[in-house]
Every structure is written in C-alpha cells, then in structure tokens.
Motif scaffolding. Structure first.
Motif, mmCIF file in Angstrom:
data_model
loop_
_atom_site.group_PDB
_atom_site.id
_atom_site.type_symbol
_atom_site.label_atom_id
_atom_site.label_comp_id
_atom_site.label_asym_id
_atom_site.label_seq_id
_atom_site.Cartn_x
_atom_site.Cartn_y
_atom_site.Cartn_z
ATOM 1 N N PRO A 223 0.830 -1.204 0.000
ATOM 2 C CA PRO A 223 0.000 0.000 0.000
ATOM 3 C C PRO A 223 0.866 1.257 0.000
ATOM 4 O O PRO A 223 1.946 1.271 0.601
ATOM 5 N N PRO A 224 0.418 2.311 -0.677
ATOM 6 C CA PRO A 224 1.186 3.564 -0.659
ATOM 7 C C PRO A 224 1.151 4.196 0.726
ATOM 8 O O PRO A 224 0.317 3.845 1.565
ATOM 9 N N SER A 225 2.065 5.112 0.953
ATOM 10 C CA SER A 225 2.160 5.740 2.265
ATOM 11 C C SER A 225 0.902 6.559 2.565
ATOM 12 O O SER A 225 0.289 7.137 1.669
ATOM 13 N N PRO A 226 0.503 6.617 3.837
ATOM 14 C CA PRO A 226 -0.696 7.371 4.226
ATOM 15 C C PRO A 226 -0.509 8.872 3.993
ATOM 16 O O PRO A 226 0.617 9.381 3.927
ATOM 17 N N ILE A 227 -1.636 9.571 3.872
ATOM 18 C CA ILE A 227 -1.643 11.022 3.686
ATOM 19 C C ILE A 227 -2.621 11.629 4.683
ATOM 20 O O ILE A 227 -3.690 11.079 4.923
ATOM 21 N N GLU A 228 -2.262 12.759 5.261
ATOM 22 C CA GLU A 228 -3.166 13.529 6.108
ATOM 23 C C GLU A 228 -3.092 14.980 5.691
ATOM 24 O O GLU A 228 -1.997 15.527 5.529
ATOM 25 N N ARG A 229 -4.266 15.606 5.516
ATOM 26 C CA ARG A 229 -4.290 17.025 5.156
ATOM 27 C C ARG A 229 -5.429 17.712 5.885
ATOM 28 O O ARG A 229 -6.574 17.246 5.868
ATOM 29 N N ASP A 230 -5.124 18.825 6.515
ATOM 30 C CA ASP A 230 -6.173 19.633 7.128
ATOM 31 C C ASP A 230 -6.857 20.440 6.031
ATOM 32 O O ASP A 230 -6.202 20.987 5.141
ATOM 33 N N LEU A 231 -8.169 20.508 6.120
ATOM 34 C CA LEU A 231 -8.951 21.207 5.109
ATOM 35 C C LEU A 231 -9.436 22.546 5.657
ATOM 36 O O LEU A 231 -9.556 22.734 6.870
ATOM 37 N N GLU A 232 -9.737 23.448 4.754
ATOM 38 C CA GLU A 232 -10.252 24.760 5.170
ATOM 39 C C GLU A 232 -11.782 24.748 5.198
ATOM 40 O O GLU A 232 -12.414 25.775 4.983
ATOM 41 N N THR A 233 -12.331 23.591 5.495
ATOM 42 C CA THR A 233 -13.784 23.444 5.530
ATOM 43 C C THR A 233 -14.219 23.154 6.962
ATOM 44 O O THR A 233 -13.682 22.250 7.609
ATOM 45 N N PRO A 234 -15.175 23.920 7.512
ATOM 46 C CA PRO A 234 -15.620 23.675 8.880
ATOM 47 C C PRO A 234 -16.473 22.422 8.992
ATOM 48 O O PRO A 234 -17.229 22.077 8.078
ATOM 49 N N CYS A 235 -16.350 21.726 10.090
ATOM 50 C CA CYS A 235 -17.181 20.560 10.371
ATOM 51 C C CYS A 235 -18.641 20.996 10.451
ATOM 52 O O CYS A 235 -18.961 21.992 11.117
ATOM 53 N N PRO A 236 -19.549 20.298 9.791
ATOM 54 C CA PRO A 236 -20.962 20.684 9.845
ATOM 55 C C PRO A 236 -21.597 20.473 11.213
ATOM 56 O O PRO A 236 -22.700 20.958 11.466
ATOM 57 N N ASP A 237 -20.877 19.791 12.106
ATOM 58 C CA ASP A 237 -21.442 19.514 13.423
ATOM 59 C C ASP A 237 -20.900 20.443 14.501
ATOM 60 O O ASP A 237 -21.654 20.973 15.311
ATOM 61 N N CYS A 238 -19.547 20.649 14.518
ATOM 62 C CA CYS A 238 -18.965 21.451 15.601
ATOM 63 C C CYS A 238 -18.230 22.696 15.123
ATOM 64 O O CYS A 238 -17.858 23.535 15.940
#
Length: 288
Positions: free
Chosen positions: A95-110
């Motif tokens: 499997p390829p290496s994992p990726i994590e990215r923070d998005l500029e989209t607010p959570c619809p819940d909090c």
C-alpha cells in the motif's frame, strides 16, 4: 428483492473466481490483453504453452464467460477485461504511504476544521475534534501512485461527482444496476436530512447530504459557474451545502418537499427537491 439478487449470484461469483484461480488461464487472459484477436496457434504461443491439449483445456474453461471466439479467432469479453484490470490494480501490492491534510472546511457539526486522510486505499473526510465522518470511500492505490496529495484528492472528488450523478440518475456506479433514490429525514448519522440511493441488484447504498446530489443539476452548475466556481476543479467538501444540511429545510412532509439554499457572495439559489431527490423547482433570490 436486493437480498434475493445478491444470494442468487453467490454460486456464480464463486464459480467465476474459481475459473480464474489458475496461472495458466491468467496467462491466456494477459496474452489477449496485450494483443487481440489471436488465432488458436498464436494465442497458444503468446501464452507460452507447449502442449496444445493442455492449452485447449484451459482456454475452454475461459470461453463464454471471459473469452469469446469469432471466426476462429479469440478475444476478451468485457468480464475478461475487468478481470485483468483487477490484476493490474496495485491494491494487492504494497500500500502507498498514508496522507493527512487539514482542510479549510468547517465541520458541519462542531465547526472545527475537517481533515482528509488516505490510508490503505481508503479516503476519509472527518472531524478530528468531534469524530464526525463526513465521507468515507475507496480510491485504488494505483490512482494514488500516479498523483501528489493535492491531485489525489481532486481526482477522488471528480470520481465521486461521477458516482453521485449516476446514482441520482438511477444507475449504480458499481454494477450498473438500477438504483432507487429517496430523501430521508432523520437518518442514522450526523445529518438531519439525507439523500440515499440503493442498488436493486448488488445492494450497495450511497448516502449523501441532499446538497451534494445537486452538483448534477444544470441550474446549480450554472449558478456556481456564474460565481467563478467550476465544480470539476474544486473538491466537493469545499462547498458548505455539499457536506452538511444547515442550508436545508423541510417545506412539507406529505409528500416530502425539501429546499436547499446555495449561497455565493450576496446571491442565493433556492432549490426544491421531492422525496425521490428530483429537483422540482429552482429560484434565484435577489442579491442582498
């Protein structure tokens, strides 16, 4: 109906995979993948068989389901091509290496920022603060290997746009069977209202915010384009009405009528859908 359709295919599916579970037959399929049509003699040579009797036996097992014979020549049937496609898929390799990215989209819940992750072939759009999962889906590792992280998530969003459009049109993006779509108040997840499509053949279900399905509506696409938003160039999770239902209101319950208000700048497009998720009305609200 869905359960019957699935149960009826179990034996056939097991038989099909059993047919493929032989390196000699895989060699025949790969030979036809590289070049087709081929005569019996040329296919035997291309698949590297010395014994014509053994070759004929394995070829016969593939005929009808994975290979067809036309005028003394052989070629792949669509199922044979799909079988080769699975072989080429890197999901069976490292499997390829994992990726994590923070998005500029607010959570619809909090309201905290959402995060996109890719690991072991799966993409998840979720909130690290409150654990709400906005979206979860599969993207083949070979699709990851050819792209940097930004291109990966954009490609995935484009794939989903296609899948959701097909589902809304009644076509299952997985098996091409018939899908039935309905809008459901109070689903068993973070939304108050959702659009859910269920395939009547393979049983797969696709649930999304109501607004996400509107990316297939010409009036919505045109409204966004007029405000400089090309839905093919931006991930769907950057559009608030596609990840939550704060912009959704229930106008009537019998029959169900739901409105989605899409805002761009000072303009707003009001879109009404019925209980099947079909757009029944669009109205451009005057600029505020």
């Amino acid at each position: 109906m869905v359960e019957d359709a699935v149960s009826m295919t179990v034996d056939r599916a097991a038989d099909a995979f059993g047919t493929l579970a032989d390196e000699n037959r895989i060699a025949i399929l790969l030979a036809l993948w590289n070049e087709q049509p081929l005569s019996f003699a040329r296919l035997q040579s291309a698949a590297d068989f010395e014994d014509s009797g053994r070759f004929n036996y394995h070829l016969t097992q593939l005929l009808g389901r994975f290979v067809r014979k036309d005028d003394e020549e052989y070629r792949l049937r669509p199922a044979g091509g799909r079988a080769i496609d699975i072989l080429f898929d890197e999901r069976f390799g490292e499997p390829p290496s994992p990726i994590e990215r923070d998005l500029e989209t607010p959570c619809p819940d909090c309201g905290a920022s959402l995060r996109a992750t890719y690991e072991d072939g799966h993409i998840e759009i979720s909130c690290p603060a409150c654990s709400v999962v906005v979206h979860y889906g599969y993207f083949p590792p070979r699709g990851r290997a050819a792209r940097d992280p930004e291109a990966l998530f954009l490609a995935y969003s484009r794939q989903l746009w296609r899948d959701f459009t097909l589902a809304s049109a009644g076509v299952c993006p997985h098996c091409s069977g018939r899908m039935e779509t309905h809008v459901t108040p109070d689903p068993d997840w973070y939304l108050d209202v959702a659009t859910i499509s269920v395939c009547q053949h393979c049983g797969v279900d696709i649930g999304t915010p109501v607004g996400l399905r509107l990316l297939a509506d010409p009036a919505v696409v045109a409204f966004l384009a007029d405000h400089g938003v090309d839905i093919d160039q931006v991930p769907f999770w950057t559009l608030p009405f596609c990840v939550g239902d704060d912009s959704v209101s229930i106008d009537a319950t019998e029959p169900l009528r739901v409105s989605v208000h899409i805002e761009q700048g000072t303009d707003r497009l009001a879109v009404t859908v019925d209980e099947s998720g079909t757009v029944t009305e669009t109205a451009l609200v005057e600029s505020r």
